[in-house]
Write an enzyme that holds these catalytic residues in place. Sequence first.
Site: not given
Ligand code: DX5
Ligand code: ZN
Length: 215
Positions: A7, A32, A34, A36, A65, A67, A136, A141-144, A174-176, A196
């Site tokens: 991502s 990927h 994202d 938003m 993706h 959102m 998801m 909304g956020f990475g990490g 997707d996520g974590g 990400g």
């Molecule tokens: C979150 C995004 C993800 C995000 C993943 O809303 O859709 O794609 O960037 O980031 P990580 O892998 O750091 O959770």
């Molecule tokens: Zn995503």
Amino acid sequence: MPLIAPSLLSANFLNLQADCQMLNESAADWYHLDVMDGRFVPNISFGPMLIDFFRKATTKVCDVHLMIEEPERYAEAFKKAGADNLTVHYEACKHLHRNIQQIKDLGMQAGVALNPHTPVDVLKDVLADIDLVCLMSVNPGFGGQSFITHTLSKIRSLRTMINTWGLPVKIEIDGGVTMENAKDIIDAGADVLVAGNTVFKSADPKGTIALLKGV
Ligand code: DX5
Ligand code: ZN
């Protein structure tokens, strides 16, 4: 082998060229991307203009993706910008089937994303019409953020539906996603790992992508 979709949300936006070059030289399968809107999710990222730059920077699949609310207003713009896969959120679509038709008519692969609270059963009447389900594993909304472990049981249920009906639909998580949980996610039945922070905050992003590919 899983498909790996780093991502770019976690990339260094002051030096995107270096990150794109790293990804192009890596075992990553997809970019990927994202998008938003600050309405569907509490964050704003980027839109078609930046996708157009990424399109020119790579021959890899651009996995977009969305959102955003009312994704039908922008599907054509993302096609023009070079998206290969366009994923919309179930929770953002009043007429999901129409959104899917629009994406297919524009010549893209159609994906549907589900928030952590949305059961996979809601997809049963569109599963045959789509190419990708994005589960998801964090609130979008956020990475990490940390992986929500209940996602593993959603992957298993969805894998059973897909296999029972003999459909070619891919499951993307997707996520974590981390080095620690990637194997459990694949064993549960996922096909695509989005990552990400695990990739871009790693001391050796290319090596990390190769390790994820090998889980
Ligand atoms: C979150 C995004 C993800 C995000 C993943 O809303 O859709 O794609 O960037 O980031 P990580 O892998 O750091 O959770
Ligand atoms: Zn995503």
